[in-house]
Design an enzyme around this catalytic site. Structure first.
Site, PDB file in Angstrom:
ATOM      1  N   ARG A  46       4.538  -1.025  -8.134  1.00  0.00           N
ATOM      2  CA  ARG A  46       5.707  -1.479  -8.899  1.00  0.00           C
ATOM      3  C   ARG A  46       6.795  -0.413  -8.986  1.00  0.00           C
ATOM      4  O   ARG A  46       7.908  -0.733  -9.411  1.00  0.00           O
ATOM      5  CB  ARG A  46       5.282  -1.922 -10.303  1.00  0.00           C
ATOM      6  CG  ARG A  46       4.470  -3.210 -10.292  1.00  0.00           C
ATOM      7  CD  ARG A  46       4.212  -3.742 -11.688  1.00  0.00           C
ATOM      8  NE  ARG A  46       3.690  -5.105 -11.661  1.00  0.00           N
ATOM      9  CZ  ARG A  46       2.405  -5.442 -11.829  1.00  0.00           C
ATOM     10  NH1 ARG A  46       1.501  -4.504 -12.036  1.00  0.00           N
ATOM     11  NH2 ARG A  46       2.022  -6.703 -11.792  1.00  0.00           N
ATOM     12  N   LEU A  75       0.831  -1.209   0.000  1.00  0.00           N
ATOM     13  CA  LEU A  75       0.000   0.000   0.000  1.00  0.00           C
ATOM     14  C   LEU A  75       0.865   1.258   0.000  1.00  0.00           C
ATOM     15  O   LEU A  75       1.926   1.308   0.613  1.00  0.00           O
ATOM     16  CB  LEU A  75      -0.916   0.006   1.228  1.00  0.00           C
ATOM     17  CG  LEU A  75      -1.856  -1.208   1.371  1.00  0.00           C
ATOM     18  CD1 LEU A  75      -2.794  -1.003   2.559  1.00  0.00           C
ATOM     19  CD2 LEU A  75      -2.654  -1.482   0.107  1.00  0.00           C
ATOM     20  N   HIS A  92      -3.278   4.176  -2.448  1.00  0.00           N
ATOM     21  CA  HIS A  92      -4.260   3.360  -1.718  1.00  0.00           C
ATOM     22  C   HIS A  92      -4.879   4.166  -0.579  1.00  0.00           C
ATOM     23  O   HIS A  92      -6.067   4.023  -0.296  1.00  0.00           O
ATOM     24  CB  HIS A  92      -3.588   2.102  -1.144  1.00  0.00           C
ATOM     25  CG  HIS A  92      -3.077   1.160  -2.189  1.00  0.00           C
ATOM     26  ND1 HIS A  92      -1.737   1.010  -2.460  1.00  0.00           N
ATOM     27  CD2 HIS A  92      -3.721   0.330  -3.050  1.00  0.00           C
ATOM     28  CE1 HIS A  92      -1.576   0.114  -3.423  1.00  0.00           C
ATOM     29  NE2 HIS A  92      -2.753  -0.307  -3.804  1.00  0.00           N
ATOM     30  N   GLU A 150      -8.444   5.061 -10.803  1.00  0.00           N
ATOM     31  CA  GLU A 150      -8.546   5.371 -12.233  1.00  0.00           C
ATOM     32  C   GLU A 150      -7.216   5.169 -12.945  1.00  0.00           C
ATOM     33  O   GLU A 150      -7.163   5.191 -14.166  1.00  0.00           O
ATOM     34  CB  GLU A 150      -9.052   6.819 -12.411  1.00  0.00           C
ATOM     35  CG  GLU A 150     -10.505   6.942 -12.029  1.00  0.00           C
ATOM     36  CD  GLU A 150     -11.011   8.371 -11.954  1.00  0.00           C
ATOM     37  OE1 GLU A 150     -10.211   9.307 -12.159  1.00  0.00           O
ATOM     38  OE2 GLU A 150     -12.202   8.541 -11.641  1.00  0.00           O
ATOM     39  N   GLU A 163       0.491   5.891  -1.002  1.00  0.00           N
ATOM     40  CA  GLU A 163      -0.382   7.073  -0.909  1.00  0.00           C
ATOM     41  C   GLU A 163      -1.623   6.921  -1.800  1.00  0.00           C
ATOM     42  O   GLU A 163      -2.698   7.397  -1.464  1.00  0.00           O
ATOM     43  CB  GLU A 163       0.419   8.284  -1.365  1.00  0.00           C
ATOM     44  CG  GLU A 163       0.559   9.493  -0.471  1.00  0.00           C
ATOM     45  CD  GLU A 163       0.005   9.492   0.922  1.00  0.00           C
ATOM     46  OE1 GLU A 163      -1.132   9.991   1.088  1.00  0.00           O
ATOM     47  OE2 GLU A 163       0.665   9.053   1.868  1.00  0.00           O
ATOM     48  N   GLN A 187      -4.142 -13.367 -12.136  1.00  0.00           N
ATOM     49  CA  GLN A 187      -4.034 -12.232 -13.047  1.00  0.00           C
ATOM     50  C   GLN A 187      -2.598 -11.954 -13.505  1.00  0.00           C
ATOM     51  O   GLN A 187      -2.351 -10.964 -14.172  1.00  0.00           O
ATOM     52  CB  GLN A 187      -4.671 -10.983 -12.439  1.00  0.00           C
ATOM     53  CG  GLN A 187      -3.949 -10.386 -11.253  1.00  0.00           C
ATOM     54  CD  GLN A 187      -4.780  -9.294 -10.589  1.00  0.00           C
ATOM     55  OE1 GLN A 187      -5.739  -9.559  -9.882  1.00  0.00           O
ATOM     56  NE2 GLN A 187      -4.418  -8.040 -10.823  1.00  0.00           N
TER      57      GLN A 187
END
Ligand code: PAF
Length: 286
Positions: A186, A32, A36, A147, A34, A60
């Site tokens: 990542r 996690l 998140h 988004e 900022e 996935q």
């Protein structure tokens, strides 16, 4: 009060029975940051109770992707959840999510086979399968998604509409570093030099946005100029795609398109796959 931590379906059902009012779920794969935190705050504004799920979903990831080395930082994640006043954290082990190899999975259909789905076959099917399972297990009123993963959000909206899943899907804006780099779990893979090259993604989106009044072709050309330069940087950006698409279908817009669009870009720097996008509005023909 620290969050209730549920690891099994029984613990989740018990925790779920203790929390009242409306519930918003923030599904995550952990690590996690900022970004998140902003999803959690968005959830808090819309619901009485906030739940976060943390599960690195093997379905996935492609065979050559980073499932094994994906950052797992559970203690720090739980600290962030406590700090943000999260009420419930669902941290299922793989054996709870997938007690057997699943036989029945969700297929994303055409919207999940283009753009990111074309460079990562099966990715959106695996993502939708776990999201539907999480929605069925946690039964939230709302679920919040970033988004930054614009196609993921579009595919989830489509699943919820097509399969009549009783949940409201809420998108939350991308959070960026001061220099424009979109926050991502990542990013921690990047060396200083790689991070410098990675800035080309947000710079390309910026250049594209600046050209919006000149129409779709000019937007794409402006973004491509920045990306071409980054392709010769050291280390180079290996571009996967730069596309201008309809946000509902992720199909390319025409050169005379008017309406909302998404300028999306993805590439690899070193071994790290990065994506970014910006929403645009084409208000009139150029
Ligand atoms: O965006 C993510 O972190 C993941 O794709 C999600 C939605 C938690 C599903 O594993």
């Amino acid at each position: 009060m620290p969050p209730i931590i549920a690891r099994t379906r029984d613990e989740l059902a018990e925790a779920r029975s203790q929390v009242g009012g409306t519930l918003a779920l923030v599904p995550t794969m952990g690590a996690l940051h900022e970004g998140h935190r902003s999803l959690i705050r968005r959830a808090r504004r819309s619901a009485d109770t906030v739940a976060v799920s943390i599960f690195v979903n093997p379905l996935q990831f492609g065979p050559d992707e980073d499932f094994d080395r994906y950052p797992r930082t559970l203690d720090a994640d739980l600290d962030i959840c406590a700090d943000e006043g999260v009420n419930l954290v669902f941290v299922p082990p793989r054996s709870v999510m997938y007690p057997d190899e699943p036989q029945v999975t969700v297929r994303s259909g055409p919207i999940g086979e283009v753009v990111e789905g074309a460079s990562r076959p099966g990715h959106f099917d695996g993502m939708l399968t776990v999201v539907l399972k999480l929605l069925n297990l946690v039964r939230p009123d709302l679920a919040i998604f970033g988004e930054k993963d614009a196609q993921q959000l579009a595919v989830i909206r489509r699943m919820v509409a097509d399969l009549n899943v009783p949940v409201e899907i809420v998108g939350a804006p991308t959070i960026r570093e001061p220099d424009g780099l979109a926050l991502s779990s990542r990013n921690r893979y990047l060396s200083a030099d790689e991070r410098q090259t990675a800035l080309a993604l947000s710079l390309a989106l910026h250049a594209g946005s600046d050209a919006v009044t000149k129409g779709p072709d000019t937007v794409l050309a402006a973004a491509a100029t920045v990306l071409d330069k980054a392709a010769t940087a050291n280390p180079p950006l290996l571009l996967d795609y730069v596309v201008l698409v309809d946000p509902a279908t992720f199909l390319p817009v025409t050169p005379v398109y008017t309406g909302p669009a998404v300028l999306a870009v993805a590439g690899r720097v070193g071994a790290t796959h990065l994506i970014d996008n910006v929403p645009l509005q084409f208000s009139e023909e150029p």
